[in-house]
Structure formats: structure tokens, C-alpha cells
Design an enzyme around this catalytic site. Structure first.
Site, short mmCIF file in Angstrom:
data_model
loop_
_atom_site.label_atom_id
_atom_site.label_comp_id
_atom_site.label_asym_id
_atom_site.label_seq_id
_atom_site.Cartn_x
_atom_site.Cartn_y
_atom_site.Cartn_z
N SER A 20 0.70 -1.01 0.03
CA SER A 20 0.05 -0.36 0.25
C SER A 20 0.98 1.41 0.28
O SER A 20 2.11 1.68 0.62
CB SER A 20 -0.52 0.24 1.46
OG SER A 20 -1.42 1.10 1.09
N LYS A 47 -0.74 -0.37 -5.02
CA LYS A 47 -2.40 0.03 -4.50
C LYS A 47 -2.28 1.33 -3.65
O LYS A 47 -0.95 1.64 -2.33
CB LYS A 47 -3.00 -0.36 -2.82
CG LYS A 47 -4.21 0.24 -1.57
CD LYS A 47 -4.25 -0.78 -0.99
CE LYS A 47 -5.08 0.02 0.72
NZ LYS A 47 -5.76 -0.97 1.13
N LYS A 62 -3.27 5.04 -2.07
CA LYS A 62 -4.19 5.73 -1.54
C LYS A 62 -4.17 7.01 -2.50
O LYS A 62 -3.86 7.49 -2.86
CB LYS A 62 -3.12 6.48 -0.04
CG LYS A 62 -2.98 5.44 0.41
CD LYS A 62 -4.36 4.15 1.40
CE LYS A 62 -4.60 3.53 1.95
NZ LYS A 62 -5.71 2.90 3.25
N ASP A 100 -7.62 3.43 -3.13
CA ASP A 100 -7.96 2.89 -2.04
C ASP A 100 -8.05 4.36 -1.55
O ASP A 100 -7.21 5.26 -1.08
CB ASP A 100 -7.57 1.92 -0.49
CG ASP A 100 -8.04 2.11 0.74
OD1 ASP A 100 -9.09 2.87 1.05
OD2 ASP A 100 -7.32 1.78 1.69
N GLU A 144 -11.10 0.77 -3.13
CA GLU A 144 -11.25 0.11 -2.24
C GLU A 144 -11.82 1.81 -1.30
O GLU A 144 -11.84 2.75 -1.58
CB GLU A 144 -9.99 -0.29 -1.83
CG GLU A 144 -10.40 -0.72 -0.36
CD GLU A 144 -9.14 -0.53 0.57
OE1 GLU A 144 -7.85 -1.57 0.26
OE2 GLU A 144 -9.07 -0.88 2.20
N ASP A 185 -14.24 -1.89 3.19
CA ASP A 185 -13.20 -1.70 3.87
C ASP A 185 -13.81 -1.92 5.05
O ASP A 185 -14.72 -2.21 5.88
CB ASP A 185 -11.35 -1.16 3.52
CG ASP A 185 -10.74 -1.13 4.64
OD1 ASP A 185 -10.71 -1.88 5.52
OD2 ASP A 185 -9.84 -0.81 4.62
N LYS A 219 -10.25 -7.80 7.06
CA LYS A 219 -9.16 -7.41 8.40
C LYS A 219 -9.63 -8.16 9.81
O LYS A 219 -11.10 -7.61 9.35
CB LYS A 219 -8.95 -5.66 8.74
CG LYS A 219 -7.93 -4.67 7.57
CD LYS A 219 -7.94 -3.52 7.46
CE LYS A 219 -7.56 -2.72 6.70
NZ LYS A 219 -7.88 -1.26 6.56
N GLY A 276 -4.52 -4.43 5.87
CA GLY A 276 -3.26 -4.53 6.30
C GLY A 276 -3.76 -3.49 7.47
O GLY A 276 -4.98 -2.22 6.65
O1 SMG Z 1 -0.39 -2.81 6.52
O2 SMG Z 1 0.55 -2.14 5.01
C1 SMG Z 1 -0.36 -2.09 5.80
C2 SMG Z 1 -0.87 -0.56 5.01
C3 SMG Z 1 -2.45 -1.47 4.66
O3 SMG Z 1 -3.45 0.78 3.54
C4 SMG Z 1 -3.49 0.33 4.02
N1 SMG Z 1 -4.53 0.00 5.26
O4 SMG Z 1 -7.60 1.75 5.13
O5 SMG Z 1 -6.93 -0.61 4.35
C5 SMG Z 1 -6.57 1.32 4.83
C6 SMG Z 1 -5.30 1.43 5.13
C7 SMG Z 1 -5.59 1.67 6.53
C8 SMG Z 1 -4.65 1.83 7.66
S1 SMG Z 1 -4.22 3.25 7.72
C9 SMG Z 1 -4.13 3.24 9.29
MG MG Z 2 -8.96 0.61 2.78
#
Ligand code: SMG
Ligand code: MG
Length: 378
Positions: free
Chosen positions: A144, A170, A172, A198, A223, A248, A272, A300
């Protein structure tokens, strides 16, 4: 309801709530904020024969969801752990029922359940992966990538992860950092790179036409474009875009998963364990998605090796058909708190095979990053 193999119950002697401060190797920016250091709550369950660890994924602040680390610690100390003391000998599979009277607080519940399950599995000499019904020895690893300072910086970061071997990227996104970064990554690295985005709930119901502009880039999925509680809004967006919508934040339970699927709000689900209250509910969601033909992947929450190892075990179930956010420990940490950090091997990560989560705590390093500790007893 999902049934798992029976295990002997355990006698819990004490529960430790430990907080650690761990700096990220680089800041992680999402649509809701930037993280530079994580304040992480760990739960340790001690029995006469084994101990188990669980990791709480609640963030420093209530920005991803309403839970946050200080609140999770409070509810564990005052409302969740005390409920275990009246329950006698128990196992991981009993925890959700025991904690059921307490509403929500799924990340806190999930951490406690993980610690109980880990202790029980270690006492029984069974790995979490085997217990959950794993079908694989390793899983493909996606990464990510946070919102960057500039497009050039994003290209450099993504290039580094592709060179490292990550099999899926991925990005953001947020309003204003949406079409252009995707276009540039596609132009720079080609259309073969498995790519998804995402939004962490940053868009609105009016953004269907904008999000439909992502269709030309052949993304695996979009996402969580809209807020957590707007299931109908996601169904409206799903009608306007060809790219599959994945949820998510909205999927807080198996009930929410079925509701979102039936309302056609998503065609893919990010699972998750922390968000849904534990690995057992996560496995249940995996199963019900499989029955309905809905692919899932493992999300994650910037976990240390404890949560990361458990996520990898979860990700090895059969219906996790898309690469997860199960990156190597060094994606976030210069040094992990376990002696066998998760490593990338040709873009894949191995499923730990030892009992429980399969990882061993690096006690000396853990102590050096510990900021507080309390021990709870019956
Ligand atoms: O652990 O690789 C990881 C992070 C993956 O982007 C990630 N998580 O919305 O999916 C999501 C985000 C939430 C965590 S941001 C605090
Ligand atoms: Mg997410």
C-alpha cells in the site's frame, strides 16, 4: 457459523496490556491523515503452560474508524478483560461470545481474542494457519503506497517497491489525488502491473462520474470510496463504474458483509481481522464470501510482526484470491519486535508454520520500545 477444529481450553492467569512506540521508516499519508510513529497496544495472555500475543490495530487517533488506541486500552482494562475472569477455562472460540454484551470495540476485542487463541494454539502445538484451514505455504505480497508529496516522488516510491518484487500496488487516493497519479503510474510502469486504489471514504455520492474516469486504467478495484455507513451510496457508485468496488471500513462484521453483498454495494471484500473483531469472524466472512462467489483479500493496519504473521496465516485461506496488503516487515519498520520478521521472497511471503502465530517476541527490543505496561489478574 464457521466451525474450527476443537482445542483444549486454557486457564488464563494474567493479561498484560503493553504499549509500544514504533517509528515508521517513512511517513504514511492517507486521505485522513499522516502517520509517522505508531502507538501500538499489545495484549499478552499468560497461562501455566504457554503465553500468547495479540496486536490491537486501533490507530493513534480515531481517524480510520471510531476506535483509537487509548480507548481500546480503556475498554480492554475495564470492560473486556474482566469478563474473561468469570468465564473459567476458555479458548479463542469462546472469546467473542463472552465479550458479546459489549457493543462494538472490535479492534480491542480482536486483540484479546488473538492473544487467547495464540496461547491456546501454542499450548496445543498447532499453527494459526493450520487451525484456520490454510491451503498454502506462501502468499503473494501487495504493498500500500501512501499519498506522496509529488507525482515524481510517487513514481520513485512505486518503482522501488516494484524493484523489491511486490506483485501488486495499491495507491491511496483522495479528491485531487485521484486520476493523475493512477495515469502516471500506468504510463510509467505499464498496464501489466496489478494496480488498485483506496480512498478511505474520502469521496461523495456525487463522485460517480469522476471515479468512472478510473475505468480506463484497468484497476483491480476501487476500495471504500464513500463513508463507512453509506452502503446504499456504494451501490449507487457501483452502478456508475466498471471497476469493481471493494469495501473495507464498511465491513465491520459478517452481518455487514452479507448486507453489502446483497445490496450490491461491493463485489470484492477487504478482510481485516481487527476491524471485524478477530480472526474467527474474519474466517467466517471469508467463508460466506466464498459461498456467494465474492473474492476477498487481506487488508493491513501497519502491524508489527505479531499481527503481520497472523494476517499472513489468514491470507492463506482458499478464497483470498487477490494479493493482500501483507507486505514485509521492512515496509514499515526498521526493526520488527519479533525475531523472524516477515520477509519478501520473489514477491511472496511465507506462512509461519510454528505454533500459534509462529513468531517469537524479541523481548529485549520490545522492552526498549515499551512506553507502558499493566498486568491484569482475576
Ligand atoms: O499494513 O500495509 C499495511 C497498510 C495497508 O493501506 C493500508 N491500510 O484502509 O486499507 C486501509 C489502510 C488503513 C490503515 S491506515 C492507518
Ligand atoms: Mg482500506
Amino acid at each position: 457459523m464457521t466451525t474450527l477444529p476443537e482445542l483444549d481450553p486454557i486457564d488464563i492467569r494474567s493479561v498484560e496490556l503493553r504499549r509500544i512506540a514504533l517509528p515508521l521508516v517513512s511517513p504514511f499519508r492517507t486521505s485522513f491523515g499522516t502517520e509517522t510513529t505508531r502507538d501500538i497496544l499489545l495484549v499478552r495472555v499468560v497461562t501455566d503452560t504457554a503465553e500468547g500475543w495479540g496486536e490491537c490495530v486501533a490507530g493513534n487517533e480515531p481517524l480510520y474508524s471510531s476506535e483509537y488506541v487509548e480507548g481500546a486500552q480503556h475498554v480492554l482494562q475495564h470492560h473486556l478483560v474482566p469478563r474473561l475472569w468469570t468465564a473459567g477455562r476458555i479458548g479463542g472460540a469462546d472469546v467473542a461470545d463472552i465479550l458479546e454484551p459489549v457493543r462494538d470495540h472490535r479492534m480491542a476485542k480482536g486483540a484479546l481474542e488473538a492473544a487467547v487463541l495464540d496461547a491456546q494454539l501454542r499450548a496445543s502445538d498447532i499453527s494459526l494457519a493450520a487451525h484456520l484451514g490454510s491451503t498454502r505455504q506462501s502468499v503473494p505480497s501487495g504493498v500500500s503506497v501512501g499519498i506522496a508529496e509529488s507525482i515524481d516522488a510517487l513514481v520513485a516510491t512505486v518503482g522501488g517497491y516494484l524493484d523489491a518484487g511486490y506483485v501488486r500496488i495499491k495507491l491511496k487516493i483522495e479528491p485531487g489525488w485521484d486520476i493523475e497519479p493512477v495515469r502516471v503510474i500506468r504510463t510509467t510502469f505499464g498496464s501489466d502491473v496489478p494496480l488498485q486504489v483506496d480512498a478511505n471514504a474520502a469521496f461523495t455520492r456525487d463522485d460517480g462520474p469522476l471515479l468512472a474516469r478510473l475505468d480506463e486504467f484497468g484497476l483491480l478495484l476501487i476500495e471504500q470510496p464513500l463513508p463507512e455507513d453509506d452502503v446504499t451510496g456504494h451501490a449507487l457508485i457501483a452502478k456508475q463504474v466498471e471497476t469493481p468496488i471493494c469495501l473495507d471500513e464498511s465491513i465491520v462484521s459478517s452481518v455487514a458483509a452479507i448486507d453489502a453483498i446483497e445490496r450490491k454495494a461491493c463485489s470484492i471484500i477487504n478482510i481485516k481481522a481487527g476491524r471485524v473483531g478477530g480472526y474467527i469472524e474474519a474466517r467466517h466472512i471469508h467463508d460466506l464470501c466464498a459461498e456467494r462467489g465474492v473474492p476477498v483479500w487481506c487488508g493491513g493496519m501497519l502491524e508489527t510482526g505479531i499481527g503481520r504473521a497472523m494476517n499472513v496465516a489468514l491470507a492463506s485461506l482458499a478464497n483470498f484470491t487477490l494479493p493482500g496488503d501483507v507486505s514485509a516487515s521492512d515496509r514499515f519498520w526498521a526493526r520488527d519486535i519479533v525475531t523472524e520478521p516477515i520477509r519478501l521472497e520473489d514477491g511472496w511471503v511465507s506462512i509461519p508454520s510454528g505454533p500459534g502465530s509462529g513468531v517469537t517476541i524479541d523481548s529485549e527490543f520490545l522492552d526498549s520500545v515499551t512506553t507502558s505496561r499493566i498486568e491484569l489478574r482475576p
